[in-house]
Design a protein around this motif. Structure first.
Motif, mmCIF file in Angstrom:
data_model
loop_
_atom_site.group_PDB
_atom_site.id
_atom_site.type_symbol
_atom_site.label_atom_id
_atom_site.label_comp_id
_atom_site.label_asym_id
_atom_site.label_seq_id
_atom_site.Cartn_x
_atom_site.Cartn_y
_atom_site.Cartn_z
ATOM 1 N N GLU A 67 0.676 -1.218 -0.077
ATOM 2 C CA GLU A 67 0.054 -0.130 -0.021
ATOM 3 C C GLU A 67 0.950 1.130 -0.140
ATOM 4 O O GLU A 67 0.474 2.185 -0.622
ATOM 5 N N VAL A 68 2.059 1.190 0.771
ATOM 6 C CA VAL A 68 2.830 2.551 0.755
ATOM 7 C C VAL A 68 3.445 2.806 -0.464
ATOM 8 O O VAL A 68 3.403 3.859 -1.183
ATOM 9 N N TRP A 69 3.902 1.533 -1.188
ATOM 10 C CA TRP A 69 4.485 1.637 -2.440
ATOM 11 C C TRP A 69 3.493 2.166 -3.567
ATOM 12 O O TRP A 69 3.979 2.898 -4.458
ATOM 13 N N LEU A 70 2.200 1.555 -3.444
ATOM 14 C CA LEU A 70 1.330 1.881 -4.377
ATOM 15 C C LEU A 70 0.845 3.605 -4.315
ATOM 16 O O LEU A 70 0.876 4.437 -5.148
ATOM 17 N N CYS A 71 0.913 4.150 -3.202
ATOM 18 C CA CYS A 71 0.483 5.331 -2.771
ATOM 19 C C CYS A 71 1.747 6.282 -3.318
ATOM 20 O O CYS A 71 1.371 7.208 -3.936
ATOM 21 N N LEU A 72 2.946 5.650 -3.030
ATOM 22 C CA LEU A 72 4.106 6.622 -3.620
ATOM 23 C C LEU A 72 4.136 6.654 -5.171
ATOM 24 O O LEU A 72 4.323 7.730 -5.539
#
Length: 110
Positions: A67-72
């Motif tokens: 989720e963090v990488w997707l958001c970034l």
């Protein structure tokens, strides 16, 4: 549904009260330019980082690494799209050379 609307209304009234107090303090000269600068420094350098740390440290569950990488990735992609749109619009609207940077900034970071 009605309880939700009442809660929203209370939040809006609270925000308007805060704005009203600030406006009144400025009109009554309790606040000047130096106070505004110092308050901005306080909010940016102390209050905002404290709020960020507080929200992270009190979280019961952190987002997954995916989720963090997707958001970034989505935020980088949206910024790149906005940069391209801003560049295209300033050329399309024939903004003078000296003003293009300001218009691009306004379009990207509105």
């Amino acid at each position: 549904m009605t309880a939700g609307m009442i809660g929203i209304f209370q939040e809006i009234v609270t925000l308007f009260a805060i704005v009203g107090v600030g406006y009144g303090a400025k009109k009554l000269r309790f606040m000047n330019d130096e106070f505004d600068r110092m308050l901005s420094k306080l909010v940016i350098n102390i209050a905002l980082p404290g709020m960020i740390l507080g929200s992270v440290l009190t979280a019961t569950e952190l987002p997954s690494q995916t989720e963090v990488w997707l958001c970034l990735g989505l935020s980088v992609a949206s910024n790149l799209v906005m940069f391209a749109v801003a560049y295209g619009f300033t050329l399309l609207l024939r903004i003078p050379d000296g003003h293009r940077g300001v218009y691009r900034f306004m379009l990207c970071f509105g």
